[in-house]
Design a protein around this motif. Structure first.
Motif, mmCIF file in Angstrom:
data_model
loop_
_atom_site.group_PDB
_atom_site.id
_atom_site.type_symbol
_atom_site.label_atom_id
_atom_site.label_comp_id
_atom_site.label_asym_id
_atom_site.label_seq_id
_atom_site.Cartn_x
_atom_site.Cartn_y
_atom_site.Cartn_z
ATOM 1 N N PRO A 155 -14.175 0.772 -5.977
ATOM 2 C CA PRO A 155 -14.479 0.119 -7.254
ATOM 3 C C PRO A 155 -15.919 -0.414 -7.280
ATOM 4 C CG PRO A 155 -13.133 -1.337 -5.892
ATOM 5 C CD PRO A 155 -13.429 -0.111 -5.070
ATOM 6 N N LEU A 170 -0.028 -5.826 1.199
ATOM 7 C CA LEU A 170 -0.860 -6.016 0.012
ATOM 8 C C LEU A 170 -1.917 -7.071 0.335
ATOM 9 C CD1 LEU A 170 -1.268 -5.529 -3.082
ATOM 10 C CD2 LEU A 170 0.201 -7.512 -3.441
ATOM 11 N N ASN A 171 -3.145 -6.816 -0.031
ATOM 12 C CA ASN A 171 -4.274 -7.749 0.145
ATOM 13 C C ASN A 171 -4.731 -7.918 1.591
ATOM 14 O OD1 ASN A 171 -4.329 -8.097 -2.582
ATOM 15 N ND2 ASN A 171 -3.288 -10.075 -2.578
ATOM 16 N N LEU A 213 -12.723 -5.785 1.744
ATOM 17 C CA LEU A 213 -11.915 -5.051 0.776
ATOM 18 C C LEU A 213 -10.442 -5.289 1.090
ATOM 19 C CD1 LEU A 213 -12.873 -3.148 -1.463
ATOM 20 C CD2 LEU A 213 -12.355 -1.252 0.047
ATOM 21 N N PRO A 214 -9.693 -5.926 0.172
ATOM 22 C CA PRO A 214 -8.270 -6.139 0.412
ATOM 23 C C PRO A 214 -7.459 -4.925 -0.031
ATOM 24 C CG PRO A 214 -8.992 -7.391 -1.515
ATOM 25 C CD PRO A 214 -10.166 -6.547 -1.082
ATOM 26 N N SER A 215 -6.411 -4.614 0.709
ATOM 27 C CA SER A 215 -5.611 -3.435 0.368
ATOM 28 C C SER A 215 -4.953 -3.606 -0.999
ATOM 29 C CB SER A 215 -4.529 -3.212 1.419
ATOM 30 O OG SER A 215 -3.688 -2.164 0.987
ATOM 31 N N PRO A 216 -5.048 -2.586 -1.858
ATOM 32 C CA PRO A 216 -4.418 -2.682 -3.184
ATOM 33 C C PRO A 216 -2.915 -2.393 -3.131
ATOM 34 C CG PRO A 216 -5.574 -0.603 -2.966
ATOM 35 C CD PRO A 216 -5.800 -1.341 -1.685
ATOM 36 N N ASP A 270 -23.173 -13.229 -2.689
ATOM 37 C CA ASP A 270 -22.930 -13.355 -1.261
ATOM 38 C C ASP A 270 -23.585 -14.636 -0.779
ATOM 39 O OD1 ASP A 270 -22.723 -13.178 1.459
ATOM 40 O OD2 ASP A 270 -23.644 -11.194 1.640
ATOM 41 N N LEU A 309 -22.109 -8.376 1.279
ATOM 42 C CA LEU A 309 -21.188 -7.769 2.233
ATOM 43 C C LEU A 309 -19.823 -8.364 1.924
ATOM 44 C CD1 LEU A 309 -20.874 -6.005 4.809
ATOM 45 C CD2 LEU A 309 -21.186 -8.082 6.126
ATOM 46 N N VAL A 310 -18.865 -7.548 1.528
ATOM 47 C CA VAL A 310 -17.572 -8.097 1.116
ATOM 48 C C VAL A 310 -16.422 -7.426 1.859
ATOM 49 C CG1 VAL A 310 -18.403 -8.664 -1.192
ATOM 50 C CG2 VAL A 310 -17.286 -6.478 -0.805
ATOM 51 N N GLN A 336 -10.258 -8.196 -8.103
ATOM 52 C CA GLN A 336 -11.611 -7.723 -8.400
ATOM 53 C C GLN A 336 -12.050 -6.727 -7.326
ATOM 54 O OE1 GLN A 336 -14.775 -8.056 -6.843
ATOM 55 N NE2 GLN A 336 -15.827 -7.103 -8.579
ATOM 56 N N PRO A 365 -2.270 1.508 -11.314
ATOM 57 C CA PRO A 365 -3.384 0.976 -12.099
ATOM 58 C C PRO A 365 -3.981 2.015 -13.037
ATOM 59 C CG PRO A 365 -3.988 1.274 -9.790
ATOM 60 C CD PRO A 365 -2.525 1.537 -9.894
ATOM 61 N N GLN A 421 -10.298 -4.820 -5.713
ATOM 62 C CA GLN A 421 -9.518 -3.589 -5.833
ATOM 63 C C GLN A 421 -9.852 -2.835 -7.114
ATOM 64 O OE1 GLN A 421 -5.833 -5.609 -5.339
ATOM 65 N NE2 GLN A 421 -6.018 -5.695 -3.115
ATOM 66 N N GLU A 427 -9.679 -3.917 -10.191
ATOM 67 C CA GLU A 427 -8.844 -4.213 -11.354
ATOM 68 C C GLU A 427 -9.490 -5.235 -12.297
ATOM 69 O OE1 GLU A 427 -6.513 -2.329 -11.886
ATOM 70 O OE2 GLU A 427 -6.061 -1.464 -9.931
ATOM 71 N N PHE A 467 -6.973 5.400 -3.431
ATOM 72 C CA PHE A 467 -7.778 4.249 -3.841
ATOM 73 C C PHE A 467 -9.234 4.686 -3.904
ATOM 74 C CE2 PHE A 467 -10.021 0.173 -2.640
ATOM 75 C CZ PHE A 467 -9.831 -0.440 -3.866
ATOM 76 N N LEU A 470 -17.899 -3.223 -6.924
ATOM 77 C CA LEU A 470 -17.605 -4.532 -6.324
ATOM 78 C C LEU A 470 -18.524 -5.632 -6.826
ATOM 79 C CD1 LEU A 470 -16.945 -3.146 -2.776
ATOM 80 C CD2 LEU A 470 -15.267 -4.258 -4.221
#
Lengths: 453, 360
Positions: free
Chosen positions: A27, A51-52, A67-70, B261, A64-65, B53, A104, B55, B57, A24, A29
């Motif tokens: 990306p 997932l996620n 990240l969910p697992s792809p 944010d 600040l975000v 998004q 992907p 991830q 994609e 991974f 973001l």
């Protein structure tokens, strides 16, 4: 047409089966970001993830975000440590994934859909798109190059070819128009390799700098390298911008501020100020605002694009604040309309929010003049750097009791040194000295405010 | 009609509102459960798209978290021949129009210029320019008038858009011509980082009065009340009584887009205050009390939502990048020499990659 089909094919979906390792890459973001900081990992190698499931906290220049697992599977490798700033497109984690699932499309920077834009964070960015210089410009300054060498000009297809043939464009001299590197140059270099030694030097130098850059704090016997991120990084960039665009000079004035110190002590005892933190800085703010009213040219900015000067009708006062994250300059809007109690209240609130890290971006912009209270660190004076978009900055030194001439005799008086740096495009020595001497006059004798107002 | 229209309170109690509830007299328990499912599904779509998004994609996604009732209640009130002009956040309305989840994300993946054919679903593709779609809605409504049908154009926009010139112009024309258009404003309290209280000295619904357009303020987190007032507004338009302005008072619980944010500009307490008014929770409470929503039916709804999310993910990852030259295809209907020249130049540029491509 085969070429077109090939490009399409590389972007299409492929299917893999049974156990497969999926990498991974970081990306984009936000929109148009080039890098982000991995603040924390919520997983470790060997963990099973859904997932996620949230696997990391990532801080971009915008937010600040989480990240969910792809993928659903097992974490096989974390490539970067927490605290590292990673370029978009760099791999950060890999998973072992069971069964077939669509893989992907290769991670290429997605297009910027809306014109939000984003700050260019990386020094590499200008190298990718060399700017066409159109003759000398007024006030132009040499650009900073991280490598110390100018990037070689070429086109994307040529760069792609070079990377596939293993040719380092930095070692070539272009034969195309204006020195641009052509396909022929790259092909010639590939069939007639550069002497080994030269390549090795460049490669090893690159490897060294890459290692120093990517590690979260690579230590050796005699040095430690730490990554610079967030506020400190922004500070560094702002300082470079200021110093490389504005010619700056500094004037100093030492002042007997005993009367102001006495006045503040007197005021603190009055009901209006009982519950306020009435500091010496509050008095400096009042003095600065009064003096700015008399010297509007100091409350102004230089406009690079139009080579003219904007004078502001109100004072949006920046206060340089040291915070655990680095230097911030939160502002007090319309500071010139505040009375002393309101100034004290505003300063107190500003210090608290900046220490707590809750300063809003809106409170960090629009400053027209800045005060830096270096006296808080116990030093006498400094040569502050003018904040971008302002004409001057005042550093206030520590108030100390010193032998001073007082009514014809030597006495111990409260003395402070004021240092004013100014943008020499906007102000000259006479204007800035005259402003500084008015500030000094008000602090040495606050009653002079009657005469000024 | 004055004051905030409400039929189901934040704590899930049915409230009497004699002049409004007649509009939803046909919405029985079964249909309410269907509205509940819609809201759960669109929230799940929203969560999945946000994850996609993150991830890498999707380039961007504008979440609607918190605005499900405003969009489902109004979207489900529409007739097939009504025409929707929406902003980029009305993904739940698009869902109601039958647009597939894959079509919802195509634009955000950057593989197409337009996710669907507007005339297939009677919904224009999302307008990113704030408020511009209200002009399109008014113009379309004038067209309906010319044709003499009783369809209605519905414009969706936010509180911030009401400060835009386009929206004001659209309302002036709609009022002057008594155009069959419904102005559906979701006041989600924030225009990116600008709170609504800073940009309007009156409540948003009162702005409509200045144009001579009747306004209704509705609890935008109450799906039943939203449906009732939307039906009322549509009915006025169908009967030739002209435009209606609806202010659905709701809250954007997430960021403006995935590139934003919100913790930088608003207090956590405010979010907590609105979480109590969550549109899905209140309907769940009401339906559970009536015995309509059980553990079993709730699980069925969640399963449906998960299936739709899986469909979205598979659809999104399966989208192929377009052929580079297709960029030139839909610019002009007829051949155009300048464009052909650009296309040829781009083709020869692409061909410069060829040997590199062959070795890959």
């Amino acid at each position: 047409m085969s070429i077109v089909r090939w490009i399409a094919a590389t972007h299409s979906v492929s299917w893999v089966s049974v156990m497969a390792v999926k990498e991974f890459v970081l990306p984009d973001l936000g929109e148009g970001l080039t890098e982000s900081e991995i603040v924390a990992w919520h997983i470790k190698e060997g963990d099973t993830v859904e997932l996620n499931q949230v696997i990391a906290d990532v801080e971009t220049a915008k937010a600040l975000v989480e990240l969910p697992s792809p993928h659903a599977g097992t974490v096989t490798h974390l490539y970067v440590e927490a605290g590292t700033t990673v370029a978009v497109g760099e791999r950060i984690v890999s998973f072992e994934v069971a069964g077939a699932e669509p893989s992907p499309a290769p991670a290429e920077a997605p297009p910027n859909l809306v014109g939000y834009g984003a700050v260019t964070e990386s020094q590499d960015a200008p190298a990718r798109r060399p700017r066409r210089e159109s003759g000398p410009r007024l006030g132009s300054v040499p650009r900073l190059e991280s490598s110390g060498t100018l990037p070689r000009r070429s086109t994307p297809p040529v760069r792609r070819l070079a990377s596939q043939l293993g040719v380092d464009l930095q070692l070539l001299l272009g034969t195309g128009d204006g020195g641009i590197i052509t396909r022929a140059d790259v092909e010639a270099a590939a069939s007639n390799p550069t002497p080994r030694a030269e390549v090795a030097t460049v490669e090893s130098a690159k490897a060294n700098s890459a290692a120093a850059h990517s590690a979260a704090g690579s230590d050796s016997a005699d040095s430690i390298t730490v990554p610079v991120t967030g506020v400190r990084r922004l500070m560094a960039e702002a300082m470079v911008r200021s110093v490389t665009t504005a010619p700056q000079a500094t004037v100093f004035l030492s002042v007997d501020v005993t009367r102001t110190v006495d006045l503040l002590a007197e005021l603190r005892a009055t009901p209006e100020f009982t519950n306020l933190r009435l500091t010496f800085l509050s008095a400096v703010v009042k003095a600065v605002c009064s003096a700015l009213a008399r010297h509007p040219e100091v409350n102004s900015r230089w406009n690079d694009a139009t080579a003219d000067i904007t004078k502001f009708r109100h004072v949006t006062l920046g206060i340089a604040a040291a915070t655990p994250r680095g230097l911030l300059v939160p502002v007090i809007p319309a500071a010139d309309s505040l009375d002393l109690a309101a100034v004290a209240t505003a300063l107190d609130a500003l210090v608290k929010t900046s220490r707590a890290g809750t300063t809003r971006p809106a409170d960090l912009s629009g400053g027209t003049f800045t005060i830096s209270n270096v006296g808080a660190f116990g030093v006498d004076a400094g040569t502050p750097i003018v904040n971008n978009g302002e004409a001057a900055i005042l550093a206030v030194g520590a108030v100390a009791r010193r032998p001073w001439e007082w009514e014809g005799q030597l006495a111990l008086r409260h003395v402070a040194t004021l240092s004013l740096s100014f943008d020499h495009r906007v102000l000259d020595g006479k204007q800035s000295s005259s402003f500084l001497s008015d500030v000094g006059l008000l602090l040495s004798n606050p009653a002079r405010a009657f005469a000024l107002a | 009609m004055s004051g905030l229209v409400q039929l189901i309170s934040a704590d899930g109690q049915r409230l009497p509102a004699p002049d409004v509830e007649t509009w939803v007299a046909d919405i029985d328990d079964e249909r309410l459960l269907a509205l509940y499912e819609d809201m759960v599904v669109v929230r799940r779509i929203d969560t999945e798209a946000t994850a996609l998004q993150r991830q890498g994609e999707l380039a961007l996604w504008p979440p609607l978290l918190g605005q499900e009732a405003a969009q489902i209640g109004s979207g489900r009130a529409l007739r097939d021949d009504d025409f929707v002009f929406a902003s980029y956040r009305e993904n739940a309305v698009a869902y109601c129009r039958g647009i597939s989840v894959t079509d919802l994300v195509r634009v955000w993946r950057g593989t197409t210029q337009s996710g669907w054919n507007p005339f297939t679903y009677n919904m224009a593709t999302p307008q990113v320019i704030i408020g511009a779609q209200t002009l399109h809605a008014t113009g379309y409504a004038l067209g309906i008038q010319n044709r003499g049908t009783d369809a209605v154009a519905v414009a969706y926009f936010g509180d911030g858009a009401t400060s835009e010139g386009d929206v004001n112009e659209a309302m002036v024309f709609a009022a002057s011509y008594k155009a069959p258009v419904v102005f559906f404003c979701q006041n989600n309290q924030w225009a990116i980082s600008e709170p609504v209280r800073l940009q309007s000295r009156t409540s948003i619904v009162d702005r409509a009065l200045g144009f001579g357009i009747p306004g209704i303020q509705v609890d935008g987190n109450d799906v039943l009340a939203v449906m009732a007032v939307t039906r009322l507004a549509l009915d006025r338009a169908r009967r030739g009584e002209g435009p209606t302005f609806i202010e659905a008072v709701t809250y954007r619980m997430g960021p403006h887009t995935t590139a934003d944010d919100p913790t930088r500009y608003r207090e956590p307490a405010e979010l907590a205050e609105w979480q109590v008014k969550d549109p899905i929770t209140r309907l769940a409470t009401y339906l559970r009390a009536r015995g309509v929503l059980t553990d079993e039916s709730s699980m069925a709804v969640d399963n449906t939502a998960d299936q739709v999310a899986a469909e979205l993910r598979a659809g999104c990852l399966g989208l192929a990048d377009p052929e580079p030259l297709s960029l030139f295809e839909h610019v002009y209907a007829a051949p155009h020499s300048r464009l052909a020249e650009q296309r040829d130049r781009y083709l020869s540029y692409l061909q410069m990659f060829e040997p590199a491509g062959a070795t890959r």
